[in-house]
Design an enzyme around this catalytic site. Structure first.
Site, PDB file in Angstrom:
ATOM      1  CD  GLU A 149      27.098  76.652  -8.798  1.00 30.50           C
ATOM      2  OE1 GLU A 149      26.526  77.264  -7.934  1.00 30.50           O
ATOM      3  OE2 GLU A 149      28.261  76.153  -8.520  1.00 30.50           O
ATOM      4  CD  GLU A 243      30.962  77.597  -4.325  1.00 32.53           C
ATOM      5  OE1 GLU A 243      29.955  78.053  -4.064  1.00 32.53           O
ATOM      6  OE2 GLU A 243      30.938  76.546  -5.244  1.00 32.53           O
TER       7      GLU A 243
END
Ligand code: LER
Ligand code: MN
Length: 265
Positions: A149, A243
């Site tokens: 990420e 998220e």
């Protein structure tokens, strides 16, 4: 595309972008009631709960496990795979590998986010490549990818943009490593969200579906139409995982996410 929402059991992550924080039986029930296909787990470590208990919860609530985060290794133990100390690097790698095994037993990939390191040094890129190689190989033994990420500049000085991370993966011939497109980080770092997704298309394996202010999509100023159209165009079939901050409250954030996804699918 499939929907997922974050469940967090890490007390140190109190201000973090995680929606349901109640004990897991209740959190799984909330995710199912809000209509999600899956949950993304942010746990204190690989021994917090047994694989069988998670499988039972997933079965009861008809939910998949979309992914497992590894950030607790940084939050709780200060570990990163690019730490200057070899001992800490090894501890970090072992933590991530154990999370890969935990997730793998649930058919879920693990994510390297904050454990990549924050203010790193000259050797960090080669250490990142080595770490990603080991993690990609371990994940392959479970038949799942490993997820890397890119984060915004305030959270790492390694990769902030999808294209740079994609080039790094190609340059080092890292197999079984995919990229996470977190729309919140991208809102800070990319010129154009849709163009960035298109450029890194073949590498994208997971999406954190957040608005510009890290609230549920629709509560900020991101244009979800452009993002969703591009994800459809590149043939993305993975998760859109919320998220996000639990604002104004967890249930409202969850319902807004589902509404936004449904109106753009
Ligand atoms: C993890 O997925 C992430 O996006 C980080 O910002 C968490 O600190
Ligand atoms: Mn993220």
């Amino acid at each position: 595309m499939k929907t997922a929402i974050t469940l967090c059991q890490v007390p140190e992550a109190l201000g973090g972008p995680f929606v349901f924080r109640s004990p897991l039986p209740e959190a799984f029930a909330s995710a199912a009631a809000a209509g999600f296909d899956a949950v993304e787990l942010f746990l204190p470590g690989p021994d917090f709960i047994s694989v069988d208990e998670v499988k039972a919860l997933a079965e009861t609530h008809q939910l998949e496990i979309a992914a497992v985060g590894t950030g607790a290794g940084m939050l709780r133990h200060g570990l990163s795979i690019t730490d200057a100390s070899e001992e800490k690097r090894n501890d970090a790698l072992n933590f991530v590998l154990a999370m890969i095994d935990f997730g793998g037993a649930l058919n879920a990939p693990a994510i390297l986010g904050s454990m990549q390191g924050r203010n790193t040094h000259d050797h960090a890129f080669s250490q990142l490549a080595e770490g990603l190689r080991s993690c990609g190989e371990r994940a392959a033994t479970h038949g799942v990818p490993f997820i890397y990420e890119p984060l915004n500049r305030y959270e790492t000085n390694l990769f902030n943009r999808l294209k740079d991370a994609a080039q790094f993966i190609d340059l080092h011939s890292l197999t079984n490593v995919v990229i996470l497109a977190d729309l919140f980080h991208m809102n800070i770092e990319e010129t154009d969200l849709a163009a960035a997704i298109k450029d890194a298309a073949k590498h994208i394996g997971h999406v954190h579906f957040a608005d510009s202010n890290r609230q549920a999509m629709g509560f900020g100023h991101t244009n979800p139409t452009a993002v969703m159209t591009t994800l459809r165009e590149i043939g993305y079939h993975g998760y859109l995982s919320a998220e996000i901050l639990p604002l104004p409250d967890p249930l409202s954030a969850a319902i807004q996410t589902i509404k936004s996804i449904q109106s753009h699918l």
